[in-house]
Design a protein around this motif. Structure first.
Motif, PDB file in Angstrom:
ATOM      1  N   LYS A 142       0.904  -1.320   0.617  1.00  0.00           N
ATOM      2  CA  LYS A 142       0.192   0.284  -0.313  1.00  0.00           C
ATOM      3  C   LYS A 142       0.861   1.852   0.014  1.00  0.00           C
ATOM      4  O   LYS A 142       0.727   2.215  -0.292  1.00  0.00           O
ATOM      5  CB  LYS A 142      -0.860  -0.176   1.264  1.00  0.00           C
ATOM      6  CG  LYS A 142      -1.793  -0.843   1.116  1.00  0.00           C
ATOM      7  CD  LYS A 142      -2.572  -1.018   0.063  1.00  0.00           C
ATOM      8  CE  LYS A 142      -3.920  -2.422   0.611  1.00  0.00           C
ATOM      9  NZ  LYS A 142      -5.033  -2.463  -0.583  1.00  0.00           N
ATOM     10  N   VAL A 143       1.840   0.917   0.860  1.00  0.00           N
ATOM     11  CA  VAL A 143       2.962   2.459   1.055  1.00  0.00           C
ATOM     12  C   VAL A 143       3.286   2.182  -1.219  1.00  0.00           C
ATOM     13  O   VAL A 143       3.737   3.711  -0.985  1.00  0.00           O
ATOM     14  CB  VAL A 143       4.059   2.421   1.515  1.00  0.00           C
ATOM     15  CG1 VAL A 143       5.233   3.048   1.764  1.00  0.00           C
ATOM     16  CG2 VAL A 143       3.467   2.219   3.797  1.00  0.00           C
ATOM     17  N   GLU A 144       3.956   1.342  -1.239  1.00  0.00           N
ATOM     18  CA  GLU A 144       4.530   1.614  -2.329  1.00  0.00           C
ATOM     19  C   GLU A 144       3.308   2.489  -3.919  1.00  0.00           C
ATOM     20  O   GLU A 144       3.702   2.968  -4.585  1.00  0.00           O
ATOM     21  CB  GLU A 144       5.158  -0.111  -3.113  1.00  0.00           C
ATOM     22  CG  GLU A 144       6.095  -0.098  -2.172  1.00  0.00           C
ATOM     23  CD  GLU A 144       7.065  -1.801  -2.719  1.00  0.00           C
ATOM     24  OE1 GLU A 144       7.356  -1.573  -2.277  1.00  0.00           O
ATOM     25  OE2 GLU A 144       5.806  -2.383  -2.976  1.00  0.00           O
ATOM     26  N   GLU A 145       1.600   1.948  -3.606  1.00  0.00           N
ATOM     27  CA  GLU A 145       0.837   2.129  -4.636  1.00  0.00           C
ATOM     28  C   GLU A 145       1.498   3.970  -4.159  1.00  0.00           C
ATOM     29  O   GLU A 145       0.941   4.332  -4.902  1.00  0.00           O
ATOM     30  CB  GLU A 145      -0.483   1.754  -3.732  1.00  0.00           C
ATOM     31  CG  GLU A 145      -1.868   2.058  -4.638  1.00  0.00           C
ATOM     32  CD  GLU A 145      -2.849   1.405  -4.966  1.00  0.00           C
ATOM     33  OE1 GLU A 145      -3.384   1.970  -5.381  1.00  0.00           O
ATOM     34  OE2 GLU A 145      -2.512  -0.048  -4.032  1.00  0.00           O
ATOM     35  N   SER A 146       1.274   4.191  -3.006  1.00  0.00           N
ATOM     36  CA  SER A 146       1.181   5.841  -2.927  1.00  0.00           C
ATOM     37  C   SER A 146       2.470   6.490  -3.260  1.00  0.00           C
ATOM     38  O   SER A 146       2.230   7.488  -3.451  1.00  0.00           O
ATOM     39  CB  SER A 146       0.616   6.319  -0.932  1.00  0.00           C
ATOM     40  OG  SER A 146      -0.560   5.519  -0.945  1.00  0.00           O
ATOM     41  N   ILE A 147       3.384   5.942  -2.994  1.00  0.00           N
ATOM     42  CA  ILE A 147       4.627   6.212  -3.680  1.00  0.00           C
ATOM     43  C   ILE A 147       4.927   7.099  -5.197  1.00  0.00           C
ATOM     44  O   ILE A 147       4.681   7.397  -5.694  1.00  0.00           O
ATOM     45  CB  ILE A 147       5.599   5.762  -3.251  1.00  0.00           C
ATOM     46  CG1 ILE A 147       6.343   5.819  -1.384  1.00  0.00           C
ATOM     47  CG2 ILE A 147       6.606   5.957  -3.979  1.00  0.00           C
ATOM     48  CD1 ILE A 147       7.298   4.559  -1.145  1.00  0.00           C
ATOM     49  N   ARG A 148       4.114   5.813  -5.746  1.00  0.00           N
ATOM     50  CA  ARG A 148       4.019   5.797  -7.382  1.00  0.00           C
ATOM     51  C   ARG A 148       2.968   6.675  -7.612  1.00  0.00           C
ATOM     52  O   ARG A 148       3.183   7.769  -8.774  1.00  0.00           O
ATOM     53  CB  ARG A 148       3.373   4.107  -7.778  1.00  0.00           C
ATOM     54  CG  ARG A 148       4.402   3.720  -7.400  1.00  0.00           C
ATOM     55  CD  ARG A 148       3.494   2.230  -8.317  1.00  0.00           C
ATOM     56  NE  ARG A 148       4.576   1.273  -8.290  1.00  0.00           N
ATOM     57  CZ  ARG A 148       4.475  -0.182  -7.249  1.00  0.00           C
ATOM     58  NH1 ARG A 148       4.168  -0.168  -6.632  1.00  0.00           N
ATOM     59  NH2 ARG A 148       5.420  -1.609  -7.543  1.00  0.00           N
ATOM     60  N   TYR A 149       2.120   7.051  -6.699  1.00  0.00           N
ATOM     61  CA  TYR A 149       0.959   7.515  -7.059  1.00  0.00           C
ATOM     62  C   TYR A 149       1.543   9.445  -7.003  1.00  0.00           C
ATOM     63  O   TYR A 149       1.397   9.885  -7.486  1.00  0.00           O
ATOM     64  CB  TYR A 149      -0.500   7.903  -6.178  1.00  0.00           C
ATOM     65  CG  TYR A 149      -1.345   8.114  -6.806  1.00  0.00           C
ATOM     66  CD1 TYR A 149      -1.885   8.960  -7.402  1.00  0.00           C
ATOM     67  CD2 TYR A 149      -1.791   9.386  -5.657  1.00  0.00           C
ATOM     68  CE1 TYR A 149      -3.406   9.718  -7.610  1.00  0.00           C
ATOM     69  CE2 TYR A 149      -3.303  10.519  -6.423  1.00  0.00           C
ATOM     70  CZ  TYR A 149      -3.564  10.163  -7.388  1.00  0.00           C
ATOM     71  OH  TYR A 149      -4.799  11.239  -7.428  1.00  0.00           O
ATOM     72  N   LEU A 150       2.358   9.488  -5.778  1.00  0.00           N
ATOM     73  CA  LEU A 150       3.188  10.915  -6.334  1.00  0.00           C
ATOM     74  C   LEU A 150       4.110  11.015  -6.981  1.00  0.00           C
ATOM     75  O   LEU A 150       3.884  12.140  -7.654  1.00  0.00           O
ATOM     76  CB  LEU A 150       3.189  10.761  -4.747  1.00  0.00           C
ATOM     77  CG  LEU A 150       2.182  10.907  -3.111  1.00  0.00           C
ATOM     78  CD1 LEU A 150       2.910  11.310  -1.891  1.00  0.00           C
ATOM     79  CD2 LEU A 150       0.576  12.240  -3.846  1.00  0.00           C
ATOM     80  N   LEU A 151       4.446   9.746  -7.306  1.00  0.00           N
ATOM     81  CA  LEU A 151       5.197  10.693  -8.515  1.00  0.00           C
ATOM     82  C   LEU A 151       5.210  10.802  -9.461  1.00  0.00           C
ATOM     83  O   LEU A 151       5.524  11.577 -10.937  1.00  0.00           O
ATOM     84  CB  LEU A 151       6.648   9.513  -8.326  1.00  0.00           C
ATOM     85  CG  LEU A 151       7.577   9.253  -7.394  1.00  0.00           C
ATOM     86  CD1 LEU A 151       8.180   7.201  -7.453  1.00  0.00           C
ATOM     87  CD2 LEU A 151       8.359  10.158  -7.079  1.00  0.00           C
ATOM     88  N   SER A 152       3.467  10.794  -9.526  1.00  0.00           N
ATOM     89  CA  SER A 152       3.067  10.548 -11.231  1.00  0.00           C
ATOM     90  C   SER A 152       2.648  12.398 -11.182  1.00  0.00           C
ATOM     91  O   SER A 152       2.199  12.377 -12.363  1.00  0.00           O
ATOM     92  CB  SER A 152       1.872  10.126 -11.494  1.00  0.00           C
ATOM     93  OG  SER A 152       1.048   9.980 -10.670  1.00  0.00           O
ATOM     94  N   ASP A 153       2.987  12.842 -10.345  1.00  0.00           N
ATOM     95  CA  ASP A 153       3.125  14.552 -10.153  1.00  0.00           C
ATOM     96  C   ASP A 153       1.494  14.676 -10.183  1.00  0.00           C
ATOM     97  O   ASP A 153       0.695  16.160 -10.633  1.00  0.00           O
ATOM     98  CB  ASP A 153       3.297  14.454 -11.301  1.00  0.00           C
ATOM     99  CG  ASP A 153       4.546  15.199 -10.955  1.00  0.00           C
ATOM    100  OD1 ASP A 153       5.287  15.470  -9.678  1.00  0.00           O
ATOM    101  OD2 ASP A 153       6.220  15.011 -11.216  1.00  0.00           O
ATOM    102  N   LYS A 154       0.129  13.803  -9.825  1.00  0.00           N
ATOM    103  CA  LYS A 154      -1.038  14.571  -9.783  1.00  0.00           C
ATOM    104  C   LYS A 154      -1.119  15.712  -9.113  1.00  0.00           C
ATOM    105  O   LYS A 154      -2.178  15.990  -8.519  1.00  0.00           O
ATOM    106  CB  LYS A 154      -2.411  13.301  -9.354  1.00  0.00           C
ATOM    107  CG  LYS A 154      -2.064  12.140 -10.360  1.00  0.00           C
ATOM    108  CD  LYS A 154      -2.792  11.638 -11.531  1.00  0.00           C
ATOM    109  CE  LYS A 154      -3.012  11.083 -12.400  1.00  0.00           C
ATOM    110  NZ  LYS A 154      -1.683  10.367 -12.659  1.00  0.00           N
ATOM    111  N   VAL A 155      -0.422  15.672  -7.857  1.00  0.00           N
ATOM    112  CA  VAL A 155      -0.543  17.000  -6.969  1.00  0.00           C
ATOM    113  C   VAL A 155       0.762  17.007  -6.416  1.00  0.00           C
ATOM    114  O   VAL A 155       1.792  16.325  -6.646  1.00  0.00           O
ATOM    115  CB  VAL A 155      -1.169  16.171  -5.792  1.00  0.00           C
ATOM    116  CG1 VAL A 155      -0.606  15.211  -5.019  1.00  0.00           C
ATOM    117  CG2 VAL A 155      -1.818  17.887  -4.658  1.00  0.00           C
ATOM    118  N   ASP A 156       0.741  18.559  -5.887  1.00  0.00           N
ATOM    119  CA  ASP A 156       2.066  18.719  -5.357  1.00  0.00           C
ATOM    120  C   ASP A 156       2.497  17.831  -3.564  1.00  0.00           C
ATOM    121  O   ASP A 156       1.763  17.188  -3.013  1.00  0.00           O
ATOM    122  CB  ASP A 156       1.779  20.274  -5.096  1.00  0.00           C
ATOM    123  CG  ASP A 156       3.372  21.492  -5.214  1.00  0.00           C
ATOM    124  OD1 ASP A 156       3.730  20.490  -4.970  1.00  0.00           O
ATOM    125  OD2 ASP A 156       3.270  22.651  -4.889  1.00  0.00           O
TER     126      ASP A 156
END
Length: 236
Positions: A142-156
């Motif tokens: 789950k932590v990895e999923e959140s990291i990937r999401y943030l790295l996709s630049d959907k939000v600052d």
């Protein structure tokens, strides 16, 4: 929504904004060096409910620019989206602190435009993560999923790591950087803050210590290969 604490003004918690910080109860991690151990069970003293917070924010319009929502782990609260919507309706920018273990909630509030900035804790390299965070084995994905999401630049966003001995070493810092790089297919993180551990009476367990400033600087140099900006907090 049970609100356990309110810092009425901060110049540090929300980069570039005068803000207040709201503390919510409950966490699904048990980091041994946690400073907010009184919030972990989710059954601590209640300072105020949502209406009182919103009343405070209405009175501070023009003085405050942002609201930081922290914990504990805010994404555990089912009332979180409504609270964020109410705060946004008052015209405030919202920063969400998270451990990343609820990527579904993180994605939902970002995609609903209820959050302007996310600060996610990166506890350690993957081999030491579970011990460092005191968390269940199954949460690492789950932590990895959140990291990937943030790295996709959907939000600052920013990543941040509290550096504490004996959990962190040159090897674990290198492992953290390589891990995030692999999750982002080689893409660098936007910002990564290293926070020097500070011993307090509120720490969950005693006996930990902070690295020397020179060691913190060295760790930052290692992470420059993995982030556009690496900065230190709590270092003179």
């Amino acid at each position: 929504m049970h609100i356990a604490g309110l810092q009425k003004m901060t110049l540090l918690d929300y980069p570039g904004k005068v803000a207040c910080t709201v503390f919510l109860q409950g966490c699904n991690f048990r980091c041994p060096f946690c400073h907010n151990s009184d919030l972990l069970p989710g059954k601590g003293e209640v300072l105020m409910e949502s209406p009182a917070l919103l009343s405070f924010l209405k009175q501070r319009k023009g003085l405050l620019e942002g609201v930081c929502i922290t914990g504990g782990e805010p994404t555990l609260q089912v009332e979180l989206p409504q609270l964020l919507a109410d705060i946004k309706a008052l015209g405030y920018a919202v920063k969400l602190d998270t451990n990343g273990a609820r990527p579904d909630v993180l994605k939902a509030v970002v995609e609903a435009k209820l959050v302007d900035y996310v600060a996610m804790d990166i506890k350690n390299g993957p081999e030491e993560y579970i011990q460092t965070a005191g968390m269940a084995q199954g949460l690492l994905c789950k932590v990895e999923e959140s990291i990937r999401y943030l790295l996709s630049d959907k939000v600052d966003y920013e990543f941040r790591t509290t550096v504490v001995l004996p959990f962190h070493s040159e090897g674990s810092v290198r492992a953290m950087g390589a891990w995030l790089s692999s999750l982002g297919d080689g893409k660098k993180a936007k910002r990564w803050y290293l926070q020097k551990y500070t011993d307090r009476e509120s720490v969950l367990y005693a006996g930990f210590s902070a690295p020397e400033d020179a060691k913190m600087q060295y760790f930052a140099e290692i992470l420059h290969s993995y982030a556009d900006l690496v900065s230190l907090r709590g270092v003179d």
